[in-house]
Scaffold this motif. Structure first.
Motif, mmCIF file in Angstrom:
data_model
loop_
_atom_site.group_PDB
_atom_site.id
_atom_site.type_symbol
_atom_site.label_atom_id
_atom_site.label_comp_id
_atom_site.label_asym_id
_atom_site.label_seq_id
_atom_site.Cartn_x
_atom_site.Cartn_y
_atom_site.Cartn_z
ATOM 1 N N LEU A 135 0.727 -1.319 -0.061
ATOM 2 C CA LEU A 135 -0.020 -0.154 0.006
ATOM 3 C C LEU A 135 0.995 1.216 -0.126
ATOM 4 O O LEU A 135 0.406 2.269 -0.769
ATOM 5 N N ALA A 136 2.023 1.258 0.589
ATOM 6 C CA ALA A 136 2.859 2.279 0.767
ATOM 7 C C ALA A 136 3.468 2.710 -0.326
ATOM 8 O O ALA A 136 3.671 3.716 -1.007
ATOM 9 N N ALA A 137 3.672 1.693 -1.443
ATOM 10 C CA ALA A 137 4.283 1.799 -2.603
ATOM 11 C C ALA A 137 3.096 2.681 -3.698
ATOM 12 O O ALA A 137 3.688 3.404 -4.289
ATOM 13 N N GLU A 138 2.187 2.145 -3.341
ATOM 14 C CA GLU A 138 1.123 2.991 -4.260
ATOM 15 C C GLU A 138 0.955 4.594 -3.672
ATOM 16 O O GLU A 138 0.875 5.489 -4.553
ATOM 17 N N VAL B 177 1.976 10.626 -4.290
ATOM 18 C CA VAL B 177 2.841 11.836 -3.490
ATOM 19 C C VAL B 177 3.799 12.425 -4.701
ATOM 20 O O VAL B 177 3.886 13.527 -4.847
ATOM 21 N N LEU B 178 4.554 11.522 -5.271
ATOM 22 C CA LEU B 178 5.320 12.020 -6.337
ATOM 23 C C LEU B 178 4.591 12.514 -7.422
ATOM 24 O O LEU B 178 4.996 13.411 -8.140
ATOM 25 N N ALA B 179 3.405 12.019 -7.917
ATOM 26 C CA ALA B 179 2.633 12.427 -9.034
ATOM 27 C C ALA B 179 2.023 13.823 -8.849
ATOM 28 O O ALA B 179 1.663 14.790 -9.691
ATOM 29 N N ALA B 180 1.444 14.039 -7.498
ATOM 30 C CA ALA B 180 0.635 15.121 -6.972
ATOM 31 C C ALA B 180 1.115 16.572 -7.780
ATOM 32 O O ALA B 180 0.688 17.148 -8.232
ATOM 33 N N PRO B 181 2.449 16.902 -7.212
ATOM 34 C CA PRO B 181 2.917 18.376 -7.978
ATOM 35 C C PRO B 181 3.354 18.349 -9.248
ATOM 36 O O PRO B 181 3.590 19.291 -9.877
ATOM 37 N N VAL B 182 3.460 16.935 -9.938
ATOM 38 C CA VAL B 182 3.826 16.871 -11.538
ATOM 39 C C VAL B 182 2.563 16.961 -12.088
ATOM 40 O O VAL B 182 2.563 17.523 -13.402
ATOM 41 N N MET C 37 7.157 -6.466 -9.222
ATOM 42 C CA MET C 37 6.135 -5.772 -10.255
ATOM 43 C C MET C 37 4.997 -5.295 -9.735
ATOM 44 O O MET C 37 4.435 -4.442 -10.344
ATOM 45 N N ALA C 38 4.460 -6.015 -8.909
ATOM 46 C CA ALA C 38 3.260 -5.482 -7.958
ATOM 47 C C ALA C 38 3.496 -4.181 -7.484
ATOM 48 O O ALA C 38 2.714 -3.269 -7.544
ATOM 49 N N VAL C 39 4.660 -3.846 -6.897
ATOM 50 C CA VAL C 39 5.256 -2.344 -6.503
ATOM 51 C C VAL C 39 5.003 -1.264 -7.467
ATOM 52 O O VAL C 39 4.536 -0.396 -7.296
ATOM 53 N N LEU C 40 5.741 -1.704 -8.539
ATOM 54 C CA LEU C 40 5.601 -0.944 -9.863
ATOM 55 C C LEU C 40 4.378 -0.662 -10.314
ATOM 56 O O LEU C 40 3.910 0.345 -10.543
ATOM 57 N N ALA C 41 3.603 -1.791 -10.276
ATOM 58 C CA ALA C 41 2.202 -1.527 -10.997
ATOM 59 C C ALA C 41 1.154 -0.690 -10.243
ATOM 60 O O ALA C 41 0.622 0.244 -10.484
ATOM 61 N N PHE C 42 1.358 -0.793 -8.825
ATOM 62 C CA PHE C 42 0.659 0.046 -7.996
ATOM 63 C C PHE C 42 1.194 1.557 -7.877
ATOM 64 O O PHE C 42 0.502 2.566 -7.770
ATOM 65 N N PHE C 43 2.451 1.636 -8.027
ATOM 66 C CA PHE C 43 3.124 3.007 -8.011
ATOM 67 C C PHE C 43 2.541 3.653 -9.357
ATOM 68 O O PHE C 43 2.104 4.993 -9.407
ATOM 69 N N ALA D 264 -0.244 2.856 -10.995
ATOM 70 C CA ALA D 264 -1.669 3.391 -11.035
ATOM 71 C C ALA D 264 -2.037 4.590 -10.246
ATOM 72 O O ALA D 264 -3.215 5.292 -10.623
ATOM 73 N N ALA D 265 -1.087 4.526 -9.396
ATOM 74 C CA ALA D 265 -1.313 5.686 -8.492
ATOM 75 C C ALA D 265 -1.351 7.198 -9.098
ATOM 76 O O ALA D 265 -1.794 7.979 -8.867
ATOM 77 N N CYS D 266 -0.003 7.140 -9.801
ATOM 78 C CA CYS D 266 0.012 8.532 -10.488
ATOM 79 C C CYS D 266 -1.110 8.847 -11.495
ATOM 80 O O CYS D 266 -1.426 10.003 -11.635
ATOM 81 N N GLY D 267 -1.817 7.774 -12.227
ATOM 82 C CA GLY D 267 -2.836 8.013 -12.848
ATOM 83 C C GLY D 267 -3.917 8.516 -12.003
ATOM 84 O O GLY D 267 -4.501 9.372 -12.387
ATOM 85 N N SER D 268 -4.255 7.950 -11.138
ATOM 86 C CA SER D 268 -5.475 8.103 -10.141
ATOM 87 C C SER D 268 -5.404 9.784 -9.851
ATOM 88 O O SER D 268 -6.298 10.287 -9.581
ATOM 89 N N VAL D 269 -3.947 10.324 -9.328
ATOM 90 C CA VAL D 269 -3.920 11.592 -8.820
ATOM 91 C C VAL D 269 -4.172 12.512 -10.015
ATOM 92 O O VAL D 269 -4.718 13.469 -9.774
ATOM 93 N N THR D 270 -3.637 12.096 -11.152
ATOM 94 C CA THR D 270 -4.009 12.947 -12.376
ATOM 95 C C THR D 270 -5.450 13.112 -12.431
ATOM 96 O O THR D 270 -5.855 14.240 -12.835
ATOM 97 N N TRP D 271 -6.155 12.159 -12.503
ATOM 98 C CA TRP D 271 -7.612 12.065 -12.683
ATOM 99 C C TRP D 271 -8.199 13.394 -11.503
ATOM 100 O O TRP D 271 -9.118 14.144 -11.941
ATOM 101 N N ASP D 272 -7.920 12.855 -10.412
ATOM 102 C CA ASP D 272 -8.412 13.825 -9.379
ATOM 103 C C ASP D 272 -8.334 15.384 -9.524
ATOM 104 O O ASP D 272 -9.024 16.199 -9.424
ATOM 105 N N VAL D 273 -6.737 15.775 -9.752
ATOM 106 C CA VAL D 273 -6.271 17.044 -10.089
ATOM 107 C C VAL D 273 -7.230 17.479 -11.205
ATOM 108 O O VAL D 273 -7.562 18.973 -11.199
ATOM 109 N N VAL D 274 -7.515 16.937 -12.221
ATOM 110 C CA VAL D 274 -8.245 17.475 -13.428
ATOM 111 C C VAL D 274 -9.637 17.349 -13.160
ATOM 112 O O VAL D 274 -10.379 18.432 -13.231
#
Length: 427
Positions: free
Chosen positions: A278-281, A286-291, A327-333, A335-345
């Motif tokens: 969960l922390a990997a997600e 967190v990294l995607a939010a400012p980007v 690979m699971a860590v990478l996948a959730f990482f 997916a989280a980047c995409g979810s943040v972008t959706w919320d911001v928009v």
């Protein structure tokens, strides 16, 4: 508070000042997010100790999100009728009481699945109103040209606390004693309520729909509910985005509902390893939010949503075809980047396009469509996992995400978001 509208409605402001009151609001959100994250890890772990049936473990997610369907629209009506800040405080006090009682049952060994479901149904009921009121309150705290950055900061905070700090703490506290994480969560609700009590808003924002409040019983609840539904139905862009959000949440909820089973059986992780997953997600969020605002400014809102669907499709494929913990860590990482972008928009888009006096009612209908898919996704994932195994859940999710990506691509080619903002500015 003066609300300033940028000359170009499709532009994204350059880091505007958000103000002291937003700082108070942000602090309350951070505190509450830590508690939510603790329970996010501790609740499925508790369920897995009480049963090994993935359908019953997924029931925790269903209990938490079913109120979105049952109470979503009435909650939106109440958001527009009553003081949002005071209502949020009252809800936090109720959730504090519910979680404190549940903590006592766990402490004395008297808990079982029904008690767990009931507690999280109460918490989810409060969240149905609380989240609606919270998003409707943001335009009262910051100027319109700061909405994108305010939402980005809130999303980053929610991700860092709910999916990073909270889950790690929850898994660690659960390992010490199962009652401890729930007791800490109860205290965070209490602290959040106290912080909200210090929030000061303009008088005119204390009660948005004063006509509705003054008439009270004279106005029919059903009329208020249908007002929001009619407005959303007539707004093609937000209506379509609500449906797309529902499909995204269907897949995401299914992924999270059986994650503890997937982590234990397919990845061979311990309870603490589940918290690290969960922390990997959260790290991705967190990294995607400012980007995300920068990305949106570079490629536009329309194409940003295509990237969101693509990241989720890639993540689901990875979890299905390569069930290993790296690979699971990478996948959730990802997916989280995409979810943040959706919320911001999309959150800023709704705050901009929906009239202030209708924010609660329209957003409640939007959430009924978007969040109503969450318990359905959890239920479907539990049945698929029981029949075909946890990785199959992500295979079905990948297929649906490809379809969503194609729909987003069609919308981007038609510049559906940009045109809607231009039409709004021309009125």
């Amino acid at each position: 508070m003066n609300v300033r509208t940028p000359a170009d409605p499709t532009a994204v402001a350059e880091k505007p000042r958000l103000g002291r009151e937003f700082g108070k609001f942000w602090t309350a959100a951070a505190c509450s997010g830590v508690g939510d994250g603790i329970s996010l890890a501790a609740a499925p772990l508790m369920a897995s100790k009480l049963t090994d049936d993935p359908r019953l473990i997924a029931g925790v997610t269903m209990a938490l999100t079913l109120p979105y369907v049952v109470f979503g629209i009435p909650a939106g009506v109440l958001v527009d009728r009553f003081d949002r800040r005071r209502s949020m405080m009252a809800i936090d006090f109720v959730r504090f009481g519910a979680m404190a009682i549940f903590t006592v049952t766990v402490l004395f060994g008297q808990t079982h699945l029904a008690v767990l479901y009931l507690c999280f149904f109460v918490v989810g009921t409060g969240e149905t109103y609380f989240r609606n009121a919270s998003q409707a309150l943001v335009p009262s705290i910051v100027a319109r040209d700061g909405l994108m950055h305010a939402n980005g900061r809130l999303v980053a905070t929610q991700s860092a606390t709910t999916q990073f700090v909270g889950p790690l703490a929850g898994a660690a506290l659960f390992a010490l004693t199962p009652a401890l994480p729930f007791g800490v969560d109860a205290l965070t609700f209490l602290v959040s309520a106290l912080l909200l009590s210090r929030l000061r808003l303009p008088v005119r924002q204390g009660l948005v729909d004063t006509a509705a409040a003054e008439s009270g019983a004279a106005r029919q609840l059903l009329t208020d509910m249908t007002t929001g539904a009619r407005w959303l139905w007539r707004h093609r862009l937000l209506r379509d985005l609500a449906v797309m959000a529902g499909a995204l949440n269907f897949v995401s909820a299914g992924a999270m509902a059986v994650l503890v089973v997937y982590a234990h059986r397919s990845l061979g992780l311990s309870d603490l390893g589940f918290g690290l997953l969960l922390a990997a997600e959260a790290a991705g969020a967190v990294l995607a939010a400012p980007v995300a605002p920068v990305l949106v400014r570079r490629i536009g809102r329309d194409h940003a949503l295509v990237i969101v669907a693509a990241t989720h499709a890639a993540a689901s494929l990875t979890l299905w075809l390569a069930p290993t913990w790296p690979m699971a860590v990478l996948a959730f990482f990802v997916a989280a980047c995409g979810s943040v972008t959706w919320d911001v928009v999309v959150v800023a888009l709704r705050q901009t396009l929906i009239p202030d006096g209708l924010q609660g009612r329209v957003n409640s209908v939007y959430r009924l469509v978007a969040w109503g898919a969450i318990p359905l996704g959890a239920a479907a994932a539990g049945m698929v996992s029981h029949r075909f195994g946890p990785p199959a859940v992500y295979g079905f999710g990948a297929a649906l995400m490809v379809l969503i990506m194609l729909r987003m691509l069609v919308g981007a080619r038609r510049r559906w978001i940009t045109r809607a903002l231009e039409t709004e500015a021309a009125r």
